[in-house]
Design a protein around this motif. Structure first.
Motif, PDB file in Angstrom:
ATOM      1  N   LEU A  52      -8.086  -3.544  -1.309  1.00 28.79           N
ATOM      2  CA  LEU A  52      -6.824  -3.002  -0.788  1.00 28.79           C
ATOM      3  C   LEU A  52      -6.662  -3.300   0.691  1.00 28.79           C
ATOM      4  O   LEU A  52      -5.588  -3.706   1.143  1.00 28.79           O
ATOM      5  CB  LEU A  52      -6.766  -1.487  -1.001  1.00 28.79           C
ATOM      6  CG  LEU A  52      -6.501  -0.979  -2.396  1.00 28.79           C
ATOM      7  CD1 LEU A  52      -6.586   0.547  -2.424  1.00 28.79           C
ATOM      8  CD2 LEU A  52      -5.153  -1.447  -2.898  1.00 28.79           C
ATOM      9  N   LEU A  63      -4.100   7.052   5.242  1.00 28.83           N
ATOM     10  CA  LEU A  63      -4.396   7.433   3.860  1.00 28.83           C
ATOM     11  C   LEU A  63      -5.574   6.622   3.321  1.00 28.83           C
ATOM     12  O   LEU A  63      -6.473   7.174   2.669  1.00 28.83           O
ATOM     13  CB  LEU A  63      -3.158   7.243   2.975  1.00 28.83           C
ATOM     14  CG  LEU A  63      -3.342   7.578   1.495  1.00 28.83           C
ATOM     15  CD1 LEU A  63      -3.673   9.064   1.330  1.00 28.83           C
ATOM     16  CD2 LEU A  63      -2.080   7.227   0.724  1.00 28.83           C
ATOM     17  N   LEU A  64      -5.580   5.324   3.608  1.00 25.28           N
ATOM     18  CA  LEU A  64      -6.707   4.485   3.180  1.00 25.28           C
ATOM     19  C   LEU A  64      -8.015   4.958   3.811  1.00 25.28           C
ATOM     20  O   LEU A  64      -9.049   5.025   3.135  1.00 25.28           O
ATOM     21  CB  LEU A  64      -6.456   3.016   3.525  1.00 25.28           C
ATOM     22  CG  LEU A  64      -5.489   2.265   2.635  1.00 25.28           C
ATOM     23  CD1 LEU A  64      -5.240   0.861   3.178  1.00 25.28           C
ATOM     24  CD2 LEU A  64      -5.999   2.193   1.219  1.00 25.28           C
ATOM     25  N   SER A 122      -1.143   3.953  11.119  1.00 26.30           N
ATOM     26  CA  SER A 122       0.054   4.003  10.285  1.00 26.30           C
ATOM     27  C   SER A 122      -0.231   5.027   9.194  1.00 26.30           C
ATOM     28  O   SER A 122      -1.394   5.297   8.889  1.00 26.30           O
ATOM     29  CB  SER A 122       0.362   2.642   9.671  1.00 26.30           C
ATOM     30  OG  SER A 122      -0.589   2.325   8.675  1.00 26.30           O
ATOM     31  N   PRO A 123       0.802   5.598   8.589  1.00 25.70           N
ATOM     32  CA  PRO A 123       0.547   6.584   7.528  1.00 25.70           C
ATOM     33  C   PRO A 123      -0.276   6.012   6.367  1.00 25.70           C
ATOM     34  O   PRO A 123      -1.191   6.657   5.883  1.00 25.70           O
ATOM     35  CB  PRO A 123       1.954   6.985   7.073  1.00 25.70           C
ATOM     36  CG  PRO A 123       2.832   6.690   8.242  1.00 25.70           C
ATOM     37  CD  PRO A 123       2.220   5.500   8.920  1.00 25.70           C
ATOM     38  N   VAL A 124       0.034   4.791   5.945  1.00 27.93           N
ATOM     39  CA  VAL A 124      -0.706   4.180   4.847  1.00 27.93           C
ATOM     40  C   VAL A 124      -2.147   3.896   5.280  1.00 27.93           C
ATOM     41  O   VAL A 124      -3.090   4.128   4.520  1.00 27.93           O
ATOM     42  CB  VAL A 124      -0.015   2.883   4.359  1.00 27.93           C
ATOM     43  CG1 VAL A 124      -0.851   2.170   3.306  1.00 27.93           C
ATOM     44  CG2 VAL A 124       1.364   3.205   3.810  1.00 27.93           C
ATOM     45  N   GLY A 125      -2.313   3.420   6.503  1.00 26.83           N
ATOM     46  CA  GLY A 125      -3.655   3.153   7.010  1.00 26.83           C
ATOM     47  C   GLY A 125      -4.494   4.412   7.083  1.00 26.83           C
ATOM     48  O   GLY A 125      -5.680   4.412   6.710  1.00 26.83           O
ATOM     49  N   ARG A 127      -3.856  -5.649   2.373  1.00 28.28           N
ATOM     50  CA  ARG A 127      -2.969  -5.042   3.380  1.00 28.28           C
ATOM     51  C   ARG A 127      -2.984  -5.837   4.679  1.00 28.28           C
ATOM     52  O   ARG A 127      -1.944  -6.064   5.292  1.00 28.28           O
ATOM     53  CB  ARG A 127      -3.390  -3.597   3.613  1.00 28.28           C
ATOM     54  CG  ARG A 127      -2.536  -2.871   4.599  1.00 28.28           C
ATOM     55  CD  ARG A 127      -2.801  -1.376   4.552  1.00 28.28           C
ATOM     56  NE  ARG A 127      -2.292  -0.698   5.716  1.00 28.28           N
ATOM     57  CZ  ARG A 127      -1.026  -0.517   6.016  1.00 28.28           C
ATOM     58  NH1 ARG A 127      -0.088  -0.992   5.217  1.00 28.28           N
ATOM     59  NH2 ARG A 127      -0.658   0.126   7.100  1.00 28.28           N
ATOM     60  N   CYS A 187      -9.209   8.070   2.097  1.00 23.53           N
ATOM     61  CA  CYS A 187      -9.729   7.838   0.741  1.00 23.53           C
ATOM     62  C   CYS A 187     -11.047   7.075   0.720  1.00 23.53           C
ATOM     63  O   CYS A 187     -11.830   7.240  -0.208  1.00 23.53           O
ATOM     64  CB  CYS A 187      -8.698   7.053  -0.080  1.00 23.53           C
ATOM     65  SG  CYS A 187      -7.246   8.006  -0.515  1.00 23.53           S
TER      66      CYS A 187
END
Length: 151
Positions: free
Chosen positions: A124, A87-88, A82-85, A128, A91
């Motif tokens: 986080l 990104l995590l 996923s896009p958020v995943g 999530r 980071c």
């Protein structure tokens, strides 16, 4: 031939005590590398590796730690991206390597800051995964629990 029972592994991993132990194990691992203590290092690695195999499966999904692991199962069933995943991952993926490098170089401030950054990343991720499990459809939740819930 020895095979790994992944259902048993997931069931033990879903035990809240094993989930709650990971942040403490990470800090202890970094400290063991910083202090160059092979006994502590081996103990932490053994605990993290063997703990889920020895833990009893949770009786239900009421515990927050259990929902974290069940959320991981939902994520994997959905393909894990996923896009958020992503990104995590971007980071936080390099943080353990940077932390261990700082610990090996005995740079205390950098080691401490990177350790705190990784703990923040774990928090986080755990939050999530909990939300993912709680918002998953009934069929996804049932599939995530399969093999985890005991009679």
């Amino acid at each position: 031939m020895v095979t790994l029972d992944t259902t048993r592994l997931w069931a033990g991993h879903a035990t809240p005590a094993t989930v709650y132990a990971y942040p403490a194990a990470y800090v202890t691992l970094v400290l063991a590398v910083y202090r160059r203590d092979p006994r502590v290092l081996c103990s932490v690695l053994a605990l993290v590796g063997v703990g889920p195999l020895l833990a009893d499966p949770p009786a239900d999904d009421g515990a927050w730690g259990t929902r974290v692991v069940l959320g991981e199962r939902v994520l994997l069933a959905r393909g894990g991206n996923s896009p958020v995943g992503l990104l995590l991952v971007a980071c936080f993926a390099p943080v353990p390597f940077l932390t261990l490098r700082a610990a090996l170089a005995r740079r205390p401030v950098r080691t401490a800051l990177l350790t705190l950054w990784m703990l923040f990343g774990m928090a986080l991720f755990f939050e999530r995964m909990t939300r993912l499990y709680e918002t998953a459809g009934a069929a996804e939740r049932a599939a995530a629990r399969a093999g985890v819930v005991v009679d």
